[in-house]
Design a protein around this motif. Structure first.
Motif, PDB file in Angstrom:
ATOM      1  N   ASP A 317       0.826  -1.206   0.000  1.00  0.00           N
ATOM      2  CA  ASP A 317       0.000   0.000   0.000  1.00  0.00           C
ATOM      3  C   ASP A 317       0.862   1.259   0.000  1.00  0.00           C
ATOM      4  OD1 ASP A 317      -2.283  -1.535  -0.005  1.00  0.00           O
ATOM      5  OD2 ASP A 317      -2.487  -1.519   2.175  1.00  0.00           O
ATOM      6  N   GLU A 318       1.936   1.224   0.764  1.00  0.00           N
ATOM      7  CA  GLU A 318       2.826   2.387   0.818  1.00  0.00           C
ATOM      8  C   GLU A 318       3.501   2.615  -0.530  1.00  0.00           C
ATOM      9  OE1 GLU A 318       6.535   4.088   3.560  1.00  0.00           O
ATOM     10  OE2 GLU A 318       5.553   2.184   4.070  1.00  0.00           O
ATOM     11  N   GLU A 320       2.339   1.643  -3.471  1.00  0.00           N
ATOM     12  CA  GLU A 320       1.304   2.110  -4.396  1.00  0.00           C
ATOM     13  C   GLU A 320       1.098   3.620  -4.265  1.00  0.00           C
ATOM     14  OE1 GLU A 320      -1.498   0.193  -6.410  1.00  0.00           O
ATOM     15  OE2 GLU A 320       0.419  -0.777  -6.739  1.00  0.00           O
ATOM     16  N   ALA A 321       1.063   4.089  -3.042  1.00  0.00           N
ATOM     17  CA  ALA A 321       0.861   5.524  -2.818  1.00  0.00           C
ATOM     18  C   ALA A 321       2.025   6.334  -3.369  1.00  0.00           C
ATOM     19  CB  ALA A 321       0.682   5.788  -1.322  1.00  0.00           C
ATOM     20  N   TRP A 408      -2.176   0.406  -9.360  1.00  0.00           N
ATOM     21  CA  TRP A 408      -1.467   1.437 -10.130  1.00  0.00           C
ATOM     22  C   TRP A 408      -0.971   0.855 -11.441  1.00  0.00           C
ATOM     23  CZ3 TRP A 408       3.456   1.768 -12.119  1.00  0.00           C
ATOM     24  CH2 TRP A 408       3.864   3.033 -12.591  1.00  0.00           C
TER      25      TRP A 408
END
Length: 477
Positions: A317-318, A320-321, A408
């Motif tokens: 998740d990190e 992807e951000a 993404w």
């Protein structure tokens, strides 16, 4: 097969071994899964190897875990999908005398002394050009190093694992088609290819028709009694299994699979497949079906490399951000050949490169550029396979663990590849599912969701594609 039956699928990959139990009566739903990481070692000579003892131990670890959880109860057949192109030398007892040489090797091998016409005839007959990936060049290299003692046998990792489990040494036609030694028309070892490789037929296992089932042996009866009396189907190449698991219709659909590596593939009937065009290879799915395609050594391993070397966060998740926050102007053009070329790629592309670097570029931007580069390579592959098929694809089916794990990347590829009929295959275990479907003789229709290209971005992507082609030409020199 009845709806109550379960299939055990072994997925013998180059980054992990997986064992999955799938319910044949519930759309091949995964009931249980065990996974064990394996690690490729990169040698100074460019070879990329796996330790065969550790690899077999990983398979046993997965089976032990499923057995202890009671998940092997009710299994009625075993399917196997395996990495193509692996090479292992064993002695007469089946004990390894070399490591497993994998597809990821980037060593410099000498071309054989045959004419261009002879090489072309071999390419058309075997579906494989004379390239580093195949046994035609790898075996002479190994023999010159003294690594093939008298009485040794050449096997794949799939053949070795099956011998360890069921006690019979055999090689499936599907796996053999990835060696460069199999005559695709005759489904037999090709005499001229064996001559080029300097291999005697006694140095190879017996060939088993794709789909043949082997009986269990004493090892299974002692350690896995639940599997001792069920048929063990010989291995299918992992790319073939992934194509089947993606739900491709022969002659109509193209598949894009991004796992550790990446590939674009066209499923075809063997008796009606067209002449193999330059830049493509062709392997067997089973005795009636072939898969024609192109492959790239970079895929999910680009993610793994960047996370380690560029110190990007391991948390998905990190990461992807971070990728989503990278400005477009801070994404360089990258040629993503960190792991060398595969057959069909220009041989000169033995390393990666970035262009357009600036102080605005971050580690996440470097990764984004690499993934964009792979997307543009896949775009070239789609064009080549549509030319091979003689028609545009009805659908482009995008799947594989690396893609399903990153929204993404899904959106990025959807825009880059530009197909109006692109679908995302949401099943993350397409390889195991495809192997199970093949073994059980089941038709498979995976869950799909729309992933059409974003129209307003088409012009921008076309410009970046042209920039990529320019950087690629410079890299080829």
């Amino acid at each position: 097969m009845s709806s109550a039956e379960h299939v055990l699928a072994l997925d013998l990959g180059s980054s992990s071994v997986r064992a999955l139990v799938l319910d044949a009566g519930a759309g091949l739903r995964v009931r249980a899964l065990s996974r064990r990481q394996v690690r490729i070692e990169l040698r100074p000579d460019g070879a990329a190897t796996l330790d065969p003892h550790t690899y077999v131990a990983a398979v046993h670890h997965c089976l032990d875990e499923l057995r202890d959880a009671g998940s092997l109860d009710g299994v009625t057949r075993v399917a196997v999908a395996s990495q193509w192109h692996s090479l292992l030398v064993v002695d007469g007892r089946g004990d390894p005398v070399t490591p497993v040489f994998t597809w990821a090797g980037n060593q410099e091998l000498c071309a054989p002394g045959i004419t261009t016409d002879e090489a072309e005839r071999l390419r058309l007959a075997t579906g494989c050009e004379l390239a580093t990936l195949y046994w035609t060049l790898r075996v002479p290299w190994l023999r010159a190093s003294g690594a093939v003692p008298r009485g040794a046998v050449l096997v794949s990792i799939a053949g070795h694992v099956l011998e360890a489990l069921v006690g019979r040494r055999t090689e499936s036609a599907s796996i053999a088609s990835g060696t460069g030694l199999l005559d695709l028309a005759e489904l037999a070892w090709h005499p001229a290819a064996l001559d080029v490789a300097g291999i005697a037929t006694g140095e190879l296992p017996e060939l088993a028709p794709s789909g043949e089932a082997l009986p269990g042996g004493p090892t299974l009866a002692r350690r896995y009694p639940q599997l001792a009396r069920v048929p063990w189907h010989v291995a299918v190449g992992d790319g073939a299994a992934a194509t089947v698991g993606s739900g491709a219709v022969p002659g109509r659909d193209l598949t894009i699979t991004v796992g550790t590596s990446a590939a674009a593939r066209l499923l075809e009937r063997r008796d009606s497949a067209g002449r193999l065009q330059r830049g493509c290879w062709r392997y067997l799915v089973d005795d009636e079906t072939v898969v024609t395609g192109q492959a790239w050594s970079g895929g999910g391993n680009l993610f793994a490399w960047a996370q380690e070397v560029l110190r990007l966060p391991a948390d998905p998740d990190e990461l992807e951000a971070l990728l989503a926050a990278v400005p477009e102007r801070a994404i360089p053009i990258a040629v993503p050949y960190l792991y060398g070329p595969r057959p069909g790629n220009p041989a000169e592309l033995r390393s990666g490169r970035w262009t357009g670097l600036s102080a605005q570029v971050t580690a996440a931007g470097l990764l984004a550029g690499l993934l964009d580069g792979l997307g543009f390579e896949l775009r070239l592959g789609i064009a080549n396979l549509e030319e091979q098929a003689g028609r545009p694809a009805s659908r482009v089916l995008l799947g594989g663990g690396a893609v399903t794990a990153s929204r993404w990347w899904q959106r990025r590829l959807g825009a880059q590849l530009g197909s109006p009929h692109m679908c995302l295959v949401t099943e993350p275990e397409v390889t195991a599912v495809g192997a199970a479907a093949q073994a059980a003789g089941l038709a498979w229709t995976p869950p799909l969701e729309s992933l059409a290209a974003v129209p307003e971005l088409a012009g921008r992507w076309d410009r970046r594609f042209e920039e990529y082609l320019g950087a690629r030409e410079e890299a080829i020199g």
